[in-house]
Design a protein around this motif. Sequence first.
Motif, PDB file in Angstrom:
ATOM      1  N   GLU A   1       0.684  -0.797  -0.081  1.00 17.33           N
ATOM      2  CA  GLU A   1       0.206  -0.095  -0.103  1.00 17.33           C
ATOM      3  C   GLU A   1       0.530   1.229  -0.223  1.00 17.33           C
ATOM      4  OE1 GLU A   1      -2.395   2.138   3.722  1.00 17.33           O
ATOM      5  OE2 GLU A   1      -3.380  -0.008   2.942  1.00 17.33           O
ATOM      6  N   ALA A   2       0.715   2.291  -0.750  1.00 15.70           N
ATOM      7  CA  ALA A   2       1.109   3.328  -0.604  1.00 15.70           C
ATOM      8  C   ALA A   2      -0.107   4.948  -1.126  1.00 15.70           C
ATOM      9  CB  ALA A   2       2.437   3.583  -2.125  1.00 15.70           C
TER      10      ALA A   2
ATOM     11  N   GLY B   1      -1.778  11.448   2.053  1.00 19.48           N
ATOM     12  CA  GLY B   1      -3.410  10.064   2.629  1.00 19.48           C
ATOM     13  C   GLY B   1      -4.175  10.707   0.971  1.00 19.48           C
ATOM     14  N   ALA B   2      -4.343  11.816   0.150  1.00 22.67           N
ATOM     15  CA  ALA B   2      -5.096  11.522  -0.318  1.00 22.67           C
ATOM     16  C   ALA B   2      -5.926  10.544  -1.457  1.00 22.67           C
ATOM     17  CB  ALA B   2      -5.357  13.377  -0.870  1.00 22.67           C
ATOM     18  N   VAL B   3      -4.669  10.132  -1.623  1.00 22.29           N
ATOM     19  CA  VAL B   3      -5.211   9.267  -2.494  1.00 22.29           C
ATOM     20  C   VAL B   3      -4.576   7.290  -1.477  1.00 22.29           C
ATOM     21  CG1 VAL B   3      -4.250   7.901  -5.292  1.00 22.29           C
ATOM     22  CG2 VAL B   3      -5.074  10.124  -4.210  1.00 22.29           C
ATOM     23  N   THR B   4      -5.006   6.423  -2.164  1.00 23.12           N
ATOM     24  CA  THR B   4      -4.016   4.987  -1.382  1.00 23.12           C
ATOM     25  C   THR B   4      -4.231   4.176  -2.239  1.00 23.12           C
ATOM     26  OG1 THR B   4      -4.677   6.107   0.637  1.00 23.12           O
ATOM     27  CG2 THR B   4      -3.756   3.395   0.017  1.00 23.12           C
TER      28      THR B   4
ATOM     29  N   ASN C   1       1.234  -7.324  -9.575  1.00 21.77           N
ATOM     30  CA  ASN C   1       1.614  -6.401  -9.969  1.00 21.77           C
ATOM     31  C   ASN C   1       0.374  -5.468 -10.592  1.00 21.77           C
ATOM     32  OD1 ASN C   1       4.326  -6.156  -9.400  1.00 21.77           O
ATOM     33  ND2 ASN C   1       5.101  -6.506 -11.110  1.00 21.77           N
ATOM     34  N   GLN C   2      -0.951  -6.348  -9.816  1.00 19.68           N
ATOM     35  CA  GLN C   2      -1.911  -5.827 -10.365  1.00 19.68           C
ATOM     36  C   GLN C   2      -2.659  -4.650  -9.017  1.00 19.68           C
ATOM     37  OE1 GLN C   2      -3.944  -9.688 -10.344  1.00 19.68           O
ATOM     38  NE2 GLN C   2      -3.961  -9.806 -12.457  1.00 19.68           N
ATOM     39  N   LEU C   3      -3.314  -3.909  -9.993  1.00 19.69           N
ATOM     40  CA  LEU C   3      -4.067  -2.476  -8.315  1.00 19.69           C
ATOM     41  C   LEU C   3      -5.540  -3.407  -7.706  1.00 19.69           C
ATOM     42  CD1 LEU C   3      -4.209   0.153  -7.565  1.00 19.69           C
ATOM     43  CD2 LEU C   3      -5.324   0.536  -9.490  1.00 19.69           C
ATOM     44  N   LEU C   4      -5.363  -3.506  -6.759  1.00 15.73           N
ATOM     45  CA  LEU C   4      -6.266  -3.808  -6.591  1.00 15.73           C
ATOM     46  C   LEU C   4      -7.227  -3.414  -5.816  1.00 15.73           C
ATOM     47  CD1 LEU C   4      -4.775  -6.480  -4.070  1.00 15.73           C
ATOM     48  CD2 LEU C   4      -5.391  -7.004  -5.850  1.00 15.73           C
ATOM     49  N   SER C   5      -7.593  -2.019  -4.871  1.00 18.42           N
ATOM     50  CA  SER C   5      -7.860  -0.963  -4.710  1.00 18.42           C
ATOM     51  C   SER C   5      -7.335   0.469  -4.827  1.00 18.42           C
ATOM     52  CB  SER C   5      -7.768  -1.577  -3.414  1.00 18.42           C
ATOM     53  OG  SER C   5      -7.405  -1.107  -2.524  1.00 18.42           O
TER      54      SER C   5
ATOM     55  N   GLU D   1       4.290   3.977  -6.766  1.00 20.07           N
ATOM     56  CA  GLU D   1       5.248   4.195  -5.368  1.00 20.07           C
ATOM     57  C   GLU D   1       5.123   2.481  -4.311  1.00 20.07           C
ATOM     58  OE1 GLU D   1       7.492   4.210  -1.795  1.00 20.07           O
ATOM     59  OE2 GLU D   1       7.234   5.149  -3.878  1.00 20.07           O
ATOM     60  N   ALA D   2       3.217   2.224  -4.661  1.00 18.54           N
ATOM     61  CA  ALA D   2       2.850   1.217  -4.359  1.00 18.54           C
ATOM     62  C   ALA D   2       3.240  -0.383  -4.781  1.00 18.54           C
ATOM     63  CB  ALA D   2       1.676   0.691  -4.243  1.00 18.54           C
ATOM     64  N   LEU D   3       3.650  -0.211  -6.765  1.00 18.56           N
ATOM     65  CA  LEU D   3       4.306  -1.256  -7.492  1.00 18.56           C
ATOM     66  C   LEU D   3       5.839  -1.550  -6.719  1.00 18.56           C
ATOM     67  CD1 LEU D   3       2.400  -0.713 -10.389  1.00 18.56           C
ATOM     68  CD2 LEU D   3       2.278  -3.110  -9.443  1.00 18.56           C
TER      69      LEU D   3
END
Length: 104
Positions: free
Chosen positions: A32-33, A38-41, A48-52, A78-80
């Motif tokens: 998580e990033a 914190g406006a976007v999480t 490497n799939q976007l979960l949420s 950043e999450a990747l």
Amino acid sequence: MSKGLAGIMKQAQMMQQKMARLQEEAAKQTAEATAGGGAVTAVVSGKNQLLSLSIKPEAVDPNDVEMLQDLIVAAVNEALKKVQAQFSEEMGKITGGLNIPGLF
């Protein structure tokens, strides 16, 4: 086949099995990033799939869509990076720090 070569082959096979297990485990991991304070999480999987993707209402400004787009891209990237770093760290433990082409 000499004993030395047989030992190397056995070690290679064991490393291959460990790497296969690691890849299975990595697929289950998440990272998580956030961006914009914190406006976007973003949460991504080890595959490497976007979960949420969460966007706080105050981040949505119809007059500045580009800023929101930039925040989304930053959070996802950043999450990747985080999930890849986790995988690389675990893979390094298995390979003893060897950089084996094609594995990363």
